[in-house]
Design a protein around this motif. Structure first.
Motif, PDB file in Angstrom:
ATOM      1  N   TRP A   1       0.869  -1.180   0.000  1.00 32.26           N
ATOM      2  CA  TRP A   1       0.000   0.000   0.000  1.00 32.26           C
ATOM      3  C   TRP A   1       0.906   1.231   0.000  1.00 32.26           C
ATOM      4  CZ3 TRP A   1      -5.047   0.322  -0.860  1.00 32.26           C
ATOM      5  CH2 TRP A   1      -5.865  -0.772  -0.601  1.00 32.26           C
ATOM      6  N   TYR A   2       0.636   2.118  -0.972  1.00 33.65           N
ATOM      7  CA  TYR A   2       1.373   3.377  -1.068  1.00 33.65           C
ATOM      8  C   TYR A   2       0.404   4.541  -0.923  1.00 33.65           C
ATOM      9  CZ  TYR A   2       5.517   1.048  -3.077  1.00 33.65           C
ATOM     10  OH  TYR A   2       6.629   0.271  -3.295  1.00 33.65           O
ATOM     11  N   GLN A   3       0.914   5.631  -0.385  1.00 35.92           N
ATOM     12  CA  GLN A   3       0.181   6.895  -0.343  1.00 35.92           C
ATOM     13  C   GLN A   3       0.901   7.861  -1.285  1.00 35.92           C
ATOM     14  OE1 GLN A   3       0.938   9.770   2.847  1.00 35.92           O
ATOM     15  NE2 GLN A   3      -1.233   9.752   3.330  1.00 35.92           N
ATOM     16  N   GLN A   4       0.152   8.444  -2.227  1.00 38.48           N
ATOM     17  CA  GLN A   4       0.759   9.419  -3.125  1.00 38.48           C
ATOM     18  C   GLN A   4       0.039  10.760  -2.988  1.00 38.48           C
ATOM     19  OE1 GLN A   4       0.889   8.534  -7.371  1.00 38.48           O
ATOM     20  NE2 GLN A   4       2.735   9.773  -7.589  1.00 38.48           N
ATOM     21  N   ILE A   5       0.724  11.703  -2.388  1.00 34.93           N
ATOM     22  CA  ILE A   5       0.217  13.063  -2.268  1.00 34.93           C
ATOM     23  C   ILE A   5       0.546  13.801  -3.555  1.00 34.93           C
ATOM     24  CG2 ILE A   5       0.538  15.231  -1.003  1.00 34.93           C
ATOM     25  CD1 ILE A   5       0.998  13.481   1.510  1.00 34.93           C
ATOM     26  N   LEU A   6      -0.325  14.690  -3.946  1.00 33.18           N
ATOM     27  CA  LEU A   6      -0.167  15.424  -5.205  1.00 33.18           C
ATOM     28  C   LEU A   6       1.218  16.057  -5.301  1.00 33.18           C
ATOM     29  CD1 LEU A   6      -1.726  16.322  -7.752  1.00 33.18           C
ATOM     30  CD2 LEU A   6      -2.309  18.425  -6.515  1.00 33.18           C
ATOM     31  N   GLY A   7       1.905  15.783  -6.408  1.00 33.43           N
ATOM     32  CA  GLY A   7       3.219  16.375  -6.637  1.00 33.43           C
ATOM     33  C   GLY A   7       4.369  15.587  -6.045  1.00 33.43           C
ATOM     34  N   GLN A   8       4.056  14.466  -5.398  1.00 39.24           N
ATOM     35  CA  GLN A   8       5.094  13.640  -4.789  1.00 39.24           C
ATOM     36  C   GLN A   8       5.066  12.234  -5.356  1.00 39.24           C
ATOM     37  OE1 GLN A   8       4.929  13.787  -0.490  1.00 39.24           O
ATOM     38  NE2 GLN A   8       4.581  15.998  -0.467  1.00 39.24           N
ATOM     39  N   GLY A   9       6.131  11.500  -5.090  1.00 36.11           N
ATOM     40  CA  GLY A   9       6.155  10.101  -5.476  1.00 36.11           C
ATOM     41  C   GLY A   9       5.392   9.253  -4.474  1.00 36.11           C
ATOM     42  N   PRO A  10       5.055   8.039  -4.843  1.00 37.68           N
ATOM     43  CA  PRO A  10       4.367   7.150  -3.896  1.00 37.68           C
ATOM     44  C   PRO A  10       5.241   6.875  -2.676  1.00 37.68           C
ATOM     45  CG  PRO A  10       4.206   6.301  -6.149  1.00 37.68           C
ATOM     46  CD  PRO A  10       5.200   7.419  -6.176  1.00 37.68           C
ATOM     47  N   LYS A  11       4.639   6.903  -1.500  1.00 36.14           N
ATOM     48  CA  LYS A  11       5.340   6.599  -0.258  1.00 36.14           C
ATOM     49  C   LYS A  11       4.786   5.304   0.304  1.00 36.14           C
ATOM     50  CE  LYS A  11       4.382   8.312   3.870  1.00 36.14           C
ATOM     51  NZ  LYS A  11       4.168   9.244   5.000  1.00 36.14           N
ATOM     52  N   LEU A  12       5.683   4.359   0.580  1.00 34.46           N
ATOM     53  CA  LEU A  12       5.235   3.061   1.091  1.00 34.46           C
ATOM     54  C   LEU A  12       4.642   3.192   2.483  1.00 34.46           C
ATOM     55  CD1 LEU A  12       5.184  -0.055   0.631  1.00 34.46           C
ATOM     56  CD2 LEU A  12       7.360  -0.120   1.887  1.00 34.46           C
ATOM     57  N   LEU A  13       3.423   2.664   2.646  1.00 33.02           N
ATOM     58  CA  LEU A  13       2.791   2.627   3.968  1.00 33.02           C
ATOM     59  C   LEU A  13       3.027   1.272   4.631  1.00 33.02           C
ATOM     60  CD1 LEU A  13      -0.649   4.333   3.231  1.00 33.02           C
ATOM     61  CD2 LEU A  13       1.318   5.319   4.418  1.00 33.02           C
ATOM     62  N   ILE A  14       2.773   0.211   3.872  1.00 37.26           N
ATOM     63  CA  ILE A  14       2.907  -1.120   4.442  1.00 37.26           C
ATOM     64  C   ILE A  14       3.153  -2.118   3.330  1.00 37.26           C
ATOM     65  CG2 ILE A  14       0.410  -1.575   4.408  1.00 37.26           C
ATOM     66  CD1 ILE A  14       0.824  -3.050   7.135  1.00 37.26           C
ATOM     67  N   GLN A  15       3.915  -3.158   3.655  1.00 38.08           N
ATOM     68  CA  GLN A  15       4.254  -4.204   2.698  1.00 38.08           C
ATOM     69  C   GLN A  15       3.988  -5.558   3.343  1.00 38.08           C
ATOM     70  OE1 GLN A  15       8.171  -3.635   1.068  1.00 38.08           O
ATOM     71  NE2 GLN A  15       8.380  -5.744   0.385  1.00 38.08           N
ATOM     72  N   PHE A  16       3.251  -6.396   2.639  1.00 35.73           N
ATOM     73  CA  PHE A  16       2.938  -7.745   3.108  1.00 35.73           C
ATOM     74  C   PHE A  16       3.659  -8.779   2.258  1.00 35.73           C
ATOM     75  CE2 PHE A  16      -0.630  -6.970   5.964  1.00 35.73           C
ATOM     76  CZ  PHE A  16      -1.186  -5.781   5.506  1.00 35.73           C
ATOM     77  N   GLN A  17       4.072  -9.849   2.899  1.00 28.88           N
ATOM     78  CA  GLN A  17       4.516 -11.031   2.192  1.00 28.88           C
ATOM     79  C   GLN A  17       3.536 -12.123   2.616  1.00 28.88           C
ATOM     80  OE1 GLN A  17       6.547 -11.611  -0.126  1.00 28.88           O
ATOM     81  NE2 GLN A  17       7.172 -13.752  -0.049  1.00 28.88           N
TER      82      GLN A  17
END
Lengths: 116, 109
Positions: free
Chosen positions: A34-50
């Motif tokens: 799950w990534y959060q992308q705020i306008l004008g920025q790159g995606p920021k990782l919130l959480i990663q599942f395996q």
């Protein structure tokens, strides 16, 4: 091949309300992001599942955000309560294998959240 | 300092021009590198992986300089359809991917 499915596409809520997003990854993909992308920025990782285990949630604001991946397939991301600064596009992505360095991540179309 | 930094842009170029983007990364444990393309209000999509020896895909060339910790993307003979935001992605050997904030390219007729 079906891609990453996300819903809803758009959501408008008032601050302090709750919201949940759903993601269905590509079949057979063990890793889900799950990534959060705020306008004008790159995606920021919130959480990663395996599969259904959390690999990295270091940037998840755990006081208000939660995520789960039951049975290692679908995932939900919840925000409770929402703040104005949570307005962003929430992108779900999946990839084949964690640690297989050259595997690309495939993204869903995202959920555009507006908090008013 | 951000883990991954890109030229902020925007880059406005005429059709047919050659344009280059740079991306620097701070984590020396980074092992894999990618360029993604993101069209306006769309999701990011993989453009190309970046290999140690450099690689080319048609009009696109990607290079990696491990010593200086940067990667680059060169686009030759720009087309109108190349207009997009180009995101640099750096992945560690633990599988953690970090995106840059992107560089916006507008190709004009």
């Amino acid at each position: 091949e079906a891609g990453v499915a996300q819903s809803p596409r758009y959501k408008i809520i008032e601050k302090r309300q709750s919201v949940a997003f759903w993601c269905n990854p590509i079949s057979g993909h063990a890793t889900l992001y799950w990534y959060q992308q705020i306008l004008g920025q790159g995606p920021k990782l919130l959480i990663q599942f395996q599969n259904n285990g959390v690999v990295d949630d270091s940037q998840l604001p755990k006081d208000r955000f939660s995520a789960e991946r039951l049975k290692g397939v679908d995932s939900t991301l919840k925000i409770q309560p929402a703040k104005l600064e949570d307005s962003a596009v929430y992108l779900c992505a999946s990839s084949l294998v964690l640690g297989a360095l050259d595997t690309e991540a495939f993204f869903g179309q995202g959920t555009r959240l507006t908090v008013v | 300092r951000k883990e991954v930094e890109q030229d902020p842009g925007p880059f406005n170029v005429p059709e047919g021009a050659t344009v280059a983007f740079n991306c620097t990364y701070s984590n020396s444990a980074s092992q894999s590198f990618f360029w993604y393309r993101q069209d306006c209000r769309k999701e990011p999509k993989l453009l190309m992986s970046v290999y140690s020896s450099g690689n080319e895909d048609g009009r696109f060339t990607a290079q990696l300089n491990r010593a200086s910790q940067y990667i680059s993307l060169l686009i030759r003979d720009s087309k109108l359809s190349d207009s997009a935001t180009y995101l640099c992605v750096v992945k560690t050997n633990a599988g953690k991917s970090t995106f840059g904030d992107g560089t916006t390219l507008t190709v004009k007729p």
